[in-house]
Scaffold this active site. Structure first.
Site, short mmCIF file in Angstrom:
data_model
loop_
_atom_site.label_atom_id
_atom_site.label_comp_id
_atom_site.label_asym_id
_atom_site.label_seq_id
_atom_site.Cartn_x
_atom_site.Cartn_y
_atom_site.Cartn_z
N ASP A 67 0.87 -1.17 0.00
CA ASP A 67 0.00 0.00 0.00
C ASP A 67 0.91 1.24 0.00
OD1 ASP A 67 -2.35 1.67 0.49
OD2 ASP A 67 -1.58 1.84 2.54
N ASP A 106 -0.01 5.23 0.90
CA ASP A 106 -0.19 6.22 1.97
C ASP A 106 -0.41 5.53 3.31
OD1 ASP A 106 -0.04 8.06 -0.08
OD2 ASP A 106 -2.21 8.17 -0.32
#
Length: 518
Positions: A362, A364
């Site tokens: 992922d 952020d």
């Protein structure tokens, strides 16, 4: 204010239903102020049980096919007070039923003598005999003046369904190859069972894998013939499983999604495979892959799967017949299928099976601080020691970024800016690719986590075996996407999200990842 309601008359065959999915999704967007219902038979409806683009499902029961049954169904539909009906099914019956149900706006193709029953009778497109069926259904919407983007078919699955199937197949040796030897349309679409048997032997003996045979209750004899033809030493608990006639439609979807690949004739399960992201070898004889094969897509892809289509260009093929026109026992009989050797199918299977490993990340909150819709360079703050992730590449892993970026659809974040930030990880950390979902959550796309679409897309693009891969993230949607795709989730403990699923590997920071993944 009266509630507007849209009735979609679905098609009757599983494979056709998959090919209507882009059109149904487009109808949901075009009729956003309507409640959407789908009318179809019991073989088709389960495909849409988890589909957020359909509000309710109405079963066209067998008892409703007769004269009195049709009027009984029309009475039920009349009570629902549908304002519009879009007929994806071609039959005269579909238009008659919509008319008897008192639906004011009735839209469908003008064919089968039903045009007078429609308020908008759409002429058949000039190329309808040579265009893919996905486009055939989308063209109906375009002729209505509606936006009809050509998006990939997608069967929406609950994570629990996938995990139950995974557990049921857990004793089988990997790779697990699904085998679909039947075809409800007719024998002209079926590759010989002895050829399927030959491929299964190679899967077990040469690959060290296993085979799962699928089929409807009417196709158990075909599966039984294959099972009896195999040496008893190969029909064991970890090499062979016969599920023909033993699955519901939803269970079939779950099992196909958990196979490493599917070998199939041109039939319903073949279409399920590409709509679930399962690698596919599709065998065509009497029908045309240009019309009903795994559809090809360009532009932005929400998901992905590898497909290999085998079809012999013979003078008699495609004939579109249910049975071969040549007499049994002649040399020419079923040459379109006989010309396809088990060795060719096995070679295609090997060509689509992924072999690489990857670590997905992922963005952020995982690779950089979560700026709540990162939209400016000055707010971009990668976590320290992120360059250490290159060590994973030295261990043979690809590095792939997977990020939800709904800020693009919301108009908060520029898509070009998103690409710039993602490119930084490629340039400075050695990432091999960085995928993102630009859609709003209400778009019901296949790519937005927790849906596994982006992982499946990366798997197809880079030949990644997701079951030998990891997904690192800081939210439960990352964990669920990993589990749905078959990857091992790794959760970064943080203050914003609390891990909801037990048994998941946890780390305190990105610094720990190289010590976890070997």
């Amino acid at each position: 204010m009266a509630i507007k309601k849209l009735l979609i008359r679905g098609v009757n065959w599983m494979g056709d239903a998959v090919m209507t999915m882009p059109a149904i999704r487009a109808l949901k967007g075009a009729f956003a102020d309507h409640r959407v219902s789908l009318l179809a038979n019991s073989m088709v409806l389960p495909l849409f049980e988890k589909d957020p683009n359909v509000g309710s499902l109405i079963e066209y029961e067998d008892s409703m096919r007769g004269f009195t049954g049709k009027f009984r169904l029309a009475s039920l539909l009349r009570k629902e007070k549908f304002t519009s009906a879009v007929l994806l099914q071609n039959a005269f019956d579909a238009a008659l039923l919509a008319f008897l149900s008192g639906i004011g706006q009735r839209i469908g193709y003008s064919r089968d003598g039903r045009g007078f029953l429609l308020t908008k009778a759409v002429p058949l497109p000039d190329d309808y005999r040579i265009s893919h069926h996905v486009d055939y259904y989308l063209n109906l919407l375009k002729d209505m003046g509606l936006a009809a983007p050509r998006r990939q078919p997608w069967v929406y699955m609950a994570l629990s369904e996938r995990l139950l199937a995974r557990e049921a197949l857990s004793a089988l040796a990997r790779p697990v190859i699904g085998i679909n030897p039947g075809a409800a349309y007719g024998s002209a679409k079926r590759w010989p069972t002895r050829h399927f048997t030959g491929v299964i032997k190679r899967i077990i003996l040469d690959m060290g894998g296993s085979a799962v045979v699928f089929g409807s209750p009417n196709e158990t004899a075909i599966a039984g013939e294959i099972e009896r033809a195999l040496p008893s030493s190969l029909v064991t608990g970890n090499t062979f499983l016969n599920l023909s006639g033993r699955t519901t439609v939803r269970e079939l979807c779950s099992y196909v999604s958990e196979c490493d690949a599917l070998i199939s004739n041109d039939s319903g399960p073949m279409h399920l495979a590409y709509a679930l992201g399962t690698p596919l070898v599709a065998i065509f004889g009497s029908t045309s892959p240009a019309l009903t094969g795994p559809p090809e897509f360009t532009g932005f892809l929400e998901t992905g799967s590898l497909s290999s289509v085998i079809h012999k260009a013979l003078p008699c093929s495609p004939c579109f017949k249910r049975t071969c026109l040549f007499a049994e026992g002649t040399r020419e009989h079923m040459q379109c299928m006989e010309a396809i050797a088990p060795e060719e199918v096995y070679a295609c299977l090997r060509g689509i099976l992924p072999t690489k490993r990857a670590v997905f990340f992922d963005r952020d909150g995982t690779l950089c601080h979560d700026a709540n819709y990162l939209s400016k360079h000055e707010d971009f703050r990668p976590f320290k020691n992120i360059e250490r992730l290159r060590e994973l590449r030295d261990r043979g892993f690809l590095l792939i970024g997977i990020s939800n970026q709904s800020g693009i659809a919301r108009g908060i974040v520029s898509e070009d800016f998103t690409k710039e930030i993602n490119q930084i990880f490629i340039d400075t950390c050695g990432f091999d690719d960085f995928l993102y979902c630009p859609h709003h959550p209400d778009d019901n796309c296949a790519c937005r986590k927790p849906s596994p679409g982006m992982l499946l897309k990366a798997g197809a693009l880079h030949g990644i075996d997701l079951r030998k891969s990891f997904m690192v993230g800081d939210s439960n949607s990352d964990v669920e996407a990993a589990l749905a795709a078959g990857a091992e989730p790794v959760f970064i403990l943080n203050q914003k999200h609390t891990l909801q699923r037990p048994g998941v590997i946890t780390i305190s920071s990105l610094d720990d990842i190289c010590g976890i993944i070997k």
